[in-house]
Design a protein around this motif. Structure first.
Motif, PDB file in Angstrom:
ATOM      1  N   LEU A 411      48.581 -48.205  -7.704  1.00 43.66           N
ATOM      2  CA  LEU A 411      48.224 -49.523  -8.124  1.00 43.66           C
ATOM      3  C   LEU A 411      46.914 -49.901  -7.425  1.00 43.66           C
ATOM      4  O   LEU A 411      46.415 -50.661  -7.907  1.00 43.66           O
ATOM      5  N   HIS A 412      46.928 -49.574  -6.081  1.00 45.21           N
ATOM      6  CA  HIS A 412      45.642 -50.354  -5.443  1.00 45.21           C
ATOM      7  C   HIS A 412      44.358 -49.621  -6.144  1.00 45.21           C
ATOM      8  O   HIS A 412      43.459 -50.350  -6.451  1.00 45.21           O
ATOM      9  N   ILE A 413      44.451 -48.150  -6.137  1.00 46.56           N
ATOM     10  CA  ILE A 413      43.180 -47.333  -6.524  1.00 46.56           C
ATOM     11  C   ILE A 413      42.748 -47.896  -7.841  1.00 46.56           C
ATOM     12  O   ILE A 413      41.785 -48.093  -8.173  1.00 46.56           O
ATOM     13  N   SER A 414      43.778 -48.080  -8.902  1.00 49.96           N
ATOM     14  CA  SER A 414      43.498 -48.337 -10.114  1.00 49.96           C
ATOM     15  C   SER A 414      42.878 -49.828 -10.365  1.00 49.96           C
ATOM     16  O   SER A 414      42.147 -49.969 -11.043  1.00 49.96           O
ATOM     17  N   THR A 415      43.452 -50.636  -9.423  1.00 50.15           N
ATOM     18  CA  THR A 415      42.978 -52.124  -9.403  1.00 50.15           C
ATOM     19  C   THR A 415      41.428 -52.212  -8.901  1.00 50.15           C
ATOM     20  O   THR A 415      40.533 -52.787  -9.668  1.00 50.15           O
ATOM     21  N   ILE A 416      41.107 -51.317  -7.911  1.00 46.47           N
ATOM     22  CA  ILE A 416      39.752 -51.267  -7.381  1.00 46.47           C
ATOM     23  C   ILE A 416      38.762 -50.544  -8.433  1.00 46.47           C
ATOM     24  O   ILE A 416      37.853 -51.229  -8.716  1.00 46.47           O
ATOM     25  N   ASN A 417      39.394 -49.687  -8.962  1.00 52.78           N
ATOM     26  CA  ASN A 417      38.391 -48.870 -10.171  1.00 52.78           C
ATOM     27  C   ASN A 417      38.194 -49.751 -11.249  1.00 52.78           C
ATOM     28  O   ASN A 417      37.015 -49.735 -11.620  1.00 52.78           O
ATOM     29  N   GLU A 418      39.178 -50.391 -11.696  1.00 50.52           N
ATOM     30  CA  GLU A 418      38.991 -51.109 -12.718  1.00 50.52           C
ATOM     31  C   GLU A 418      38.006 -52.727 -12.512  1.00 50.52           C
ATOM     32  O   GLU A 418      37.161 -52.923 -13.430  1.00 50.52           O
ATOM     33  N   GLY A 419      38.306 -52.998 -11.395  1.00 48.94           N
ATOM     34  CA  GLY A 419      37.723 -54.550 -11.139  1.00 48.94           C
ATOM     35  C   GLY A 419      36.457 -54.315 -10.196  1.00 48.94           C
ATOM     36  O   GLY A 419      35.838 -55.257 -10.253  1.00 48.94           O
ATOM     37  N   SER A 420      36.181 -53.228  -9.709  1.00 44.99           N
ATOM     38  CA  SER A 420      34.873 -53.005  -8.626  1.00 44.99           C
ATOM     39  C   SER A 420      35.323 -54.299  -7.772  1.00 44.99           C
ATOM     40  O   SER A 420      34.282 -54.883  -7.204  1.00 44.99           O
ATOM     41  N   TRP A 421      36.406 -54.497  -7.233  1.00 42.85           N
ATOM     42  CA  TRP A 421      36.676 -55.536  -6.176  1.00 42.85           C
ATOM     43  C   TRP A 421      36.174 -55.429  -4.907  1.00 42.85           C
ATOM     44  O   TRP A 421      35.939 -53.970  -4.382  1.00 42.85           O
ATOM     45  N   ASP A 422      36.085 -56.377  -4.121  1.00 44.94           N
ATOM     46  CA  ASP A 422      35.623 -56.059  -2.779  1.00 44.94           C
ATOM     47  C   ASP A 422      36.666 -57.086  -1.930  1.00 44.94           C
ATOM     48  O   ASP A 422      36.547 -58.096  -1.543  1.00 44.94           O
ATOM     49  N   GLY A 423      37.673 -56.390  -1.530  1.00 45.61           N
ATOM     50  CA  GLY A 423      38.780 -56.921  -0.859  1.00 45.61           C
ATOM     51  C   GLY A 423      39.981 -57.566  -1.235  1.00 45.61           C
ATOM     52  O   GLY A 423      41.062 -58.251  -0.970  1.00 45.61           O
ATOM     53  N   GLU A 424      39.759 -57.840  -3.047  1.00 41.59           N
ATOM     54  CA  GLU A 424      40.707 -58.641  -3.663  1.00 41.59           C
ATOM     55  C   GLU A 424      41.891 -57.700  -3.764  1.00 41.59           C
ATOM     56  O   GLU A 424      43.030 -58.166  -4.375  1.00 41.59           O
ATOM     57  N   SER A 425      41.921 -56.400  -3.527  1.00 44.15           N
ATOM     58  CA  SER A 425      43.226 -55.532  -3.402  1.00 44.15           C
ATOM     59  C   SER A 425      43.194 -54.994  -1.994  1.00 44.15           C
ATOM     60  O   SER A 425      42.511 -54.416  -1.604  1.00 44.15           O
ATOM     61  N   ALA A 426      44.467 -55.012  -1.362  1.00 41.41           N
ATOM     62  CA  ALA A 426      44.701 -54.619  -0.156  1.00 41.41           C
ATOM     63  C   ALA A 426      46.067 -53.780  -0.355  1.00 41.41           C
ATOM     64  O   ALA A 426      46.838 -53.780  -0.972  1.00 41.41           O
ATOM     65  N   ILE A 427      46.168 -52.654   0.718  1.00 38.22           N
ATOM     66  CA  ILE A 427      47.421 -51.702   0.521  1.00 38.22           C
ATOM     67  C   ILE A 427      48.098 -51.697   2.066  1.00 38.22           C
ATOM     68  O   ILE A 427      46.965 -51.635   2.913  1.00 38.22           O
ATOM     69  N   VAL A 428      49.211 -51.876   2.181  1.00 34.96           N
ATOM     70  CA  VAL A 428      49.822 -51.782   3.523  1.00 34.96           C
ATOM     71  C   VAL A 428      50.963 -50.769   3.358  1.00 34.96           C
ATOM     72  O   VAL A 428      51.468 -50.450   2.409  1.00 34.96           O
ATOM     73  N   ASP A 429      51.437 -50.195   4.587  1.00 33.06           N
ATOM     74  CA  ASP A 429      52.595 -49.396   4.629  1.00 33.06           C
ATOM     75  C   ASP A 429      53.922 -49.802   4.191  1.00 33.06           C
ATOM     76  O   ASP A 429      54.784 -49.167   3.661  1.00 33.06           O
TER      77      ASP A 429
END
Length: 470
Positions: A411-429
């Motif tokens: 979810l996190h990776i595809s969000t970053i790849n699609e949006g080219s975001w800078d911090g708008e997606s974060a992942i925690v354990d």
């Protein structure tokens, strides 16, 4: 449960009755509730000592006896001065007794049964049906999601001679499971809501899921009614598989029961309900999310078939504020922060619907935060479906993503790849780390969705956030 003698219960289940050390006889009458959890047993109840994946109900026989159990249904004799019914399989015995009770009550000619299945929406539709039907007569419906080979018969055993309606939620994670439940209590009306990828890993794909859900209608008698979703092609195809009369529900005017003039807001969904009779009413449905309108239409279709008038249908639907605990549950309020806790379960369809609702109800300029965990039981489809949800979040313009758990990393990776975001997606354990992050992330006026499968445990994170901003 209706009153039955020990001999009648033994005959229904094929068990061997043991009365050693008790004052009971084969004519002793049992009329208490049935349980597989010793903590729920009260005086006069029946305890089914069901073996489980992690423990064994036989270990809790002493607690059940102490609580006042009047009958133990066991797979091996126990040291207890309580009547015992020794059976080959306690789950099979539970189902057999449920079938006997339902058939005896049904013979009176009063009891009507509706079965509800679908990849999504079963519990919501069940609750809506209960809200409508209990206005007409005594109604039994499952607690929570009692919809499997154990939960469904436990619900059926609550039927009494006064019961007029039984709402049977019927879930499955494999072929044949719905058919098994249908044999216990054949519905007068069978409802199929949707065929999606929920539990796809267990079923083996969408085609197998369709076959499993079709079991709801394939064995219905010609006197029964199949209430089918006209908007889902896989459900619509089931019309050719059933001898029952078909009633359609959907968003289009080609469906007998449909909706028009739909408007979605943070307070629910306003729409006009159209029944097969041609009657229509404008109404405001307070269960959050446009996708729940389909569940309301299905419930309305069943109620109309059983003669419930449109005024009672609309009044009952409008009275329902929450589909179920942890399902689009609106919390918070302090500093204008709204928490939507929808983390009881998640499939690709329900995750998509929840994200679309988040985007729909946001006010202009309001920040939206999606806290998402794993969608479980997807098998080989897990990767691509998590990718698809990540892409959807970007395309819907969700302001911030917080992904919880490495199982949901895509979810996190595809969000970053699609949006080219800078911090708008974060992942925690885990959920604790998510809470710590969100404490500093959530600001006044934010709209926050918490969504995951039950196994991810984010419903408790939603509760913590709801409490913090209450």
């Amino acid at each position: 449960m209706i009153a039955l003698t020990l001999a009648e219960i033994a005959a229904a289940t094929g068990g061997t009755l043991r009365l050693d050390g008790t004052d009971a006889t084969s004519d002793t009458v049992i009329a208490g509730a049935s349980h597989t959890d010793s903590r729920e047993v009260a005086a006069g109840d029946v305890f089914f000592a069901k073996p489980g994946e992690f423990t064994d109900g036989h270990l809790f026989v002493p607690q059940a006896v102490e609580a006042g159990a009047a009958l133990l249904v066991v797979e091996r004799p126990q040291q207890a001065a309580v009547p015992q019914l020794v059976v080959a399989d306690t789950v099979d015995a539970l189902g057999a007794l449920a079938h006997e009770v339902v058939e005896r009550v049904r013979a009176s000619g009063v009891l009507k049964i509706v079965g509800v299945t679908g990849s999504n929406g079963k519990t919501t539709t069940k609750n809506l049906l209960r809200a409508i039907l209990e206005r007409v007569g005594p109604t039994i419906a499952p607690r929570a999601s009692f919809n499997n080979e154990v939960g469904a018969p436990l619900t059926m055993l609550e039927v009494t001679d006064e019961t007029r309606f039984l709402v049977a939620e019927m879930g499955a994670s494999g072929i044949g499971e719905i058919a098994r439940l249908i044999r216990l209590a054949t519905p007068d009306i069978g409802v199929v809501l949707k065929v999606g990828l929920a539990h796809a890993g267990g079923f083996g794909g969408i085609e197998a899921t369709q076959r499993a859900k079709s079991e709801m209608v394939t064995d219905l008698p010609s006197s029964a009614v199949a209430v089918l979703n006209a908007d889902d092609p896989r459900v619509a195809a089931m019309a050719a598989l059933t001898p029952a009369r078909v009633v359609w529900f959907g968003m289009g005017t080609d469906a007998a029961v449909h909706a028009s003039d739909i408007h979605v807001s943070a307070d629910g969904t306003s729409f006009t309900l159209h029944l097969a009779s041609g009657e229509s009413r404008a109404m405001h449905f307070r269960v959050l999310g446009e996708h729940h309108v389909m569940n309301a239409l299905a419930a309305a279709a069943v109620a109309e078939e059983w003669g419930v008038g449109i005024d009672d249908i609309v009044s009952a639907l409008e009275s329902v504020r929450l589909a179920e605990r942890w399902r689009m549950e609106v919390m918070g309020g302090r500093d204008g922060v709204t928490i939507i806790n929808d983390a009881y379960n998640a499939s690709p369809d329900s995750m998509s619907a929840a994200l679309k609702t988040l985007a729909q109800i946001a006010a202009p300029g309001q920040r939206t935060i999606a806290v998402l965990g794993e969608m479980s039981e997807l098998g080989e489809f897990a990767g691509e479906e998590h990718d698809r949800i990540g892409l959807l979040a970007v395309r819907l313009g969700i302001s911030q993503m917080v992904v919880v758990g490495q199982e949901a990393r895509r979810l996190h990776i595809s969000t970053i790849n699609e949006g080219s975001w800078d911090g708008e997606s974060a992942i925690v354990d885990d959920a604790d780390a998510a809470y710590d992050l969100l404490e500093g992330l959530i600001g006044p006026g934010d709209l926050v969705l918490v969504k995951s499968s039950n196994s991810a445990g984010l419903r408790h994170l939603g509760d913590r956030l709801g409490g913090r901003y209450s």
